[in-house]
Design a protein around this motif. Structure first.
Motif, short mmCIF file in Angstrom:
data_model
loop_
_atom_site.label_atom_id
_atom_site.label_comp_id
_atom_site.label_asym_id
_atom_site.label_seq_id
_atom_site.Cartn_x
_atom_site.Cartn_y
_atom_site.Cartn_z
N PHE A 54 0.86 -1.19 0.00
CA PHE A 54 0.00 0.00 0.00
C PHE A 54 0.89 1.23 0.00
N ASN A 55 0.90 1.91 -1.12
CA ASN A 55 1.80 3.06 -1.30
C ASN A 55 0.98 4.27 -1.74
N PRO A 56 0.24 4.88 -0.79
CA PRO A 56 -0.66 5.98 -1.16
C PRO A 56 0.09 7.23 -1.59
N ALA A 82 -6.26 -11.14 -2.33
CA ALA A 82 -5.92 -12.45 -1.79
C ALA A 82 -5.41 -12.37 -0.35
N ILE A 83 -4.75 -11.27 0.01
CA ILE A 83 -4.20 -11.16 1.36
C ILE A 83 -5.20 -10.52 2.33
N GLN A 84 -6.38 -10.18 1.84
CA GLN A 84 -7.41 -9.57 2.68
C GLN A 84 -8.19 -10.66 3.41
N ARG A 85 -8.07 -10.69 4.74
CA ARG A 85 -8.59 -11.80 5.52
C ARG A 85 -10.08 -11.63 5.84
N ASN A 86 -10.76 -12.75 6.02
CA ASN A 86 -12.20 -12.76 6.26
C ASN A 86 -12.51 -13.16 7.69
N HIS A 87 -13.50 -12.53 8.28
CA HIS A 87 -13.98 -12.95 9.59
C HIS A 87 -15.45 -12.63 9.71
N ALA A 88 -16.05 -13.07 10.81
CA ALA A 88 -17.50 -12.96 10.93
C ALA A 88 -17.92 -12.24 12.21
N ALA A 89 -17.05 -11.45 12.80
CA ALA A 89 -17.42 -10.68 13.98
C ALA A 89 -18.48 -9.65 13.59
N PRO A 90 -19.68 -9.68 14.19
CA PRO A 90 -20.76 -8.82 13.73
C PRO A 90 -20.50 -7.34 13.88
N GLU A 91 -19.64 -6.95 14.87
CA GLU A 91 -19.40 -5.53 15.07
C GLU A 91 -18.38 -4.95 14.11
N GLU A 110 11.60 -2.07 10.65
CA GLU A 110 10.62 -1.71 9.65
C GLU A 110 10.09 -2.95 8.96
N ASP A 111 8.86 -2.87 8.49
CA ASP A 111 8.25 -3.96 7.73
C ASP A 111 8.65 -3.84 6.27
N VAL A 112 8.60 -4.95 5.57
CA VAL A 112 8.95 -4.95 4.15
C VAL A 112 7.93 -4.14 3.35
N ILE A 113 6.65 -4.34 3.63
CA ILE A 113 5.60 -3.62 2.90
C ILE A 113 4.59 -3.06 3.89
N GLY A 114 3.79 -2.13 3.40
CA GLY A 114 2.70 -1.58 4.19
C GLY A 114 1.37 -2.04 3.61
N LEU A 115 0.37 -2.18 4.45
CA LEU A 115 -0.95 -2.64 4.02
C LEU A 115 -2.01 -1.66 4.48
N ARG A 116 -3.10 -1.62 3.76
CA ARG A 116 -4.23 -0.79 4.18
C ARG A 116 -4.79 -1.32 5.49
N HIS A 117 -5.44 -0.43 6.25
CA HIS A 117 -6.05 -0.84 7.50
C HIS A 117 -7.15 -1.86 7.22
N GLU A 118 -7.14 -2.96 7.94
CA GLU A 118 -8.06 -4.05 7.63
C GLU A 118 -9.51 -3.77 8.04
N LYS A 119 -9.73 -2.71 8.78
CA LYS A 119 -11.11 -2.34 9.11
C LYS A 119 -11.72 -1.45 8.04
N ASP A 120 -10.96 -1.17 6.99
CA ASP A 120 -11.47 -0.43 5.84
C ASP A 120 -11.09 -1.19 4.58
#
Length: 324
Positions: A35-37, A241-250, A276-286
């Motif tokens: 993620f390189n905004p 593909a790296i975007q994880r799935n879950h079922a927490a209702p909130e 430092e991390d190798v790459i950056g990722l978008r926030h998973e709550k968005d």
């Protein structure tokens, strides 16, 4: 004796192929998933929020970054799922099919459009979980033991995904991106190739030697122009593909799993002493909500060029597929 030699030959080819392809695939997946905004963004309140994550825009730059931060072991992240997938496919081809039957991404049996599409679709269905596990293994900041698959899957998959593995197929946009990639190559490029560069059933037949210069020129142009369509689909698939799935209702249904999983994995940064991390990722709550949403957000947040990261690799592969 012949069968033993065949097995040894296949084993050697797999080992040599993975030794070269795993680091290259890892760098490509990381580059496209990163993620390189744009340098200036606005937060929820409209205030300027500068980007603080890694800025990597080149394939070889990413390859060097992985080596610097994670070392050789980092370059071979994703080796075990790729080895397992390649081995099972090779065994299947050797036992059940002839040498012309290859998976999606290579040659597909010449059984007509519908037959080739059906074969490739089945291969895609079997391949999709491997893509998800492999891409996540490559991009995770955690160290994954080579011979502890259950432990690794607990890190890579959320509890919900492990309880309901079919959620991988319903992940927003991923199956659509992979399927469109497949349909374009099988239906459009494959059909055009069959028409312009027909092959006979004779052993050793080489369609390129019998084709006209015009036909070869058209296929070269198609192979290069296919990059315009295929590269964005590959970038989108890497991000989804790296975007994880879950079922927490909130939380949104595709956000990071919230519940604790009872494990404390070791990070590469702790092992290598990096900060430092190798790459950056978008926030998973968005998260991205689908293929079109992902494309729009990438363009808005990172720019159109982000959809064409390492386009020259896609062009090279597309050209090879068009003329192979």
């Amino acid at each position: 004796m012949s069968s033993i030699l065949d097995i040894l030959a296949v084993t050697g080819m797999i080992a040599a192929s993975l030794a070269v392809s795993v680091p290259l695939t890892g760098a490509l997946v990381r580059l496209r998933a990163n993620f390189n905004p744009k340098s200036i963004q606005l937060d929820a309140e409209g205030n300027v929020e500068p980007h603080t994550g890694p800025v990597v825009t080149s394939f070889f730059g990413m390859l060097a970054r992985v080596k610097r931060i994670e070392g050789w072991s980092g370059l071979y992240k994703g080796l075990m799922p790729m080895l397992l997938e390649t081995s099972l496919l090779s065994i299947f081809v050797l036992v059940a099919l002839d040498s012309s039957a290859m998976r999606y991404g290579g040659r597909i049996p010449s059984t007509g459009i519908l037959g080739r599409l059906a074969y490739a679709t089945v291969a895609l269905i079997l391949n999709l979980p491997a893509v998800v596990v492999t891409y996540r293994a490559i991009t995770t900041p955690y160290r994954l033991p080579y011979f502890r698959p259950i432990y690794s899957l607990r890190i890579l998959l959320t509890p919900t995904e492990r309880r309901r593995p079919w959620m991988i197929y319903t992940a927003p946009g991923l199956f659509a991106a992979q399927f469109l990639h497949l349909v374009y190559k099988v239906i459009f490029v494959g059909s055009l190739k069959a028409f312009l560069l027909p092959s006979s059933e004779e052993p050793g037949d080489k369609p390129l030697l019998n084709a006209s210069p015009v036909a070869i020129g058209v296929m070269i142009a198609i192979g290069l122009l296919s990059t315009v369509i295929l590269c964005p689909l590959e970038v989108i698939a890497s991000k989804l593909a790296i975007q994880r799935n879950h079922a927490a209702p909130e939380y949104n249904s595709v956000s990071q799993e919230v519940e604790e999983d009872g494990i404390t994995p070791e990070e590469y940064v702790e092992y290598a002493g990096a900060e430092e991390d190798v790459i950056g990722l978008r926030h998973e709550k968005d998260p991205y909500l689908g293929l079109v949403d992902c494309a729009k957000r990438v363009i808005d947040e990172e720019g159109l060029r982000a959809l064409y990261r390492a386009w020259w690799l896609t062009a090279f592969i597309s050209l090879g597929n068009a003329l192979a």
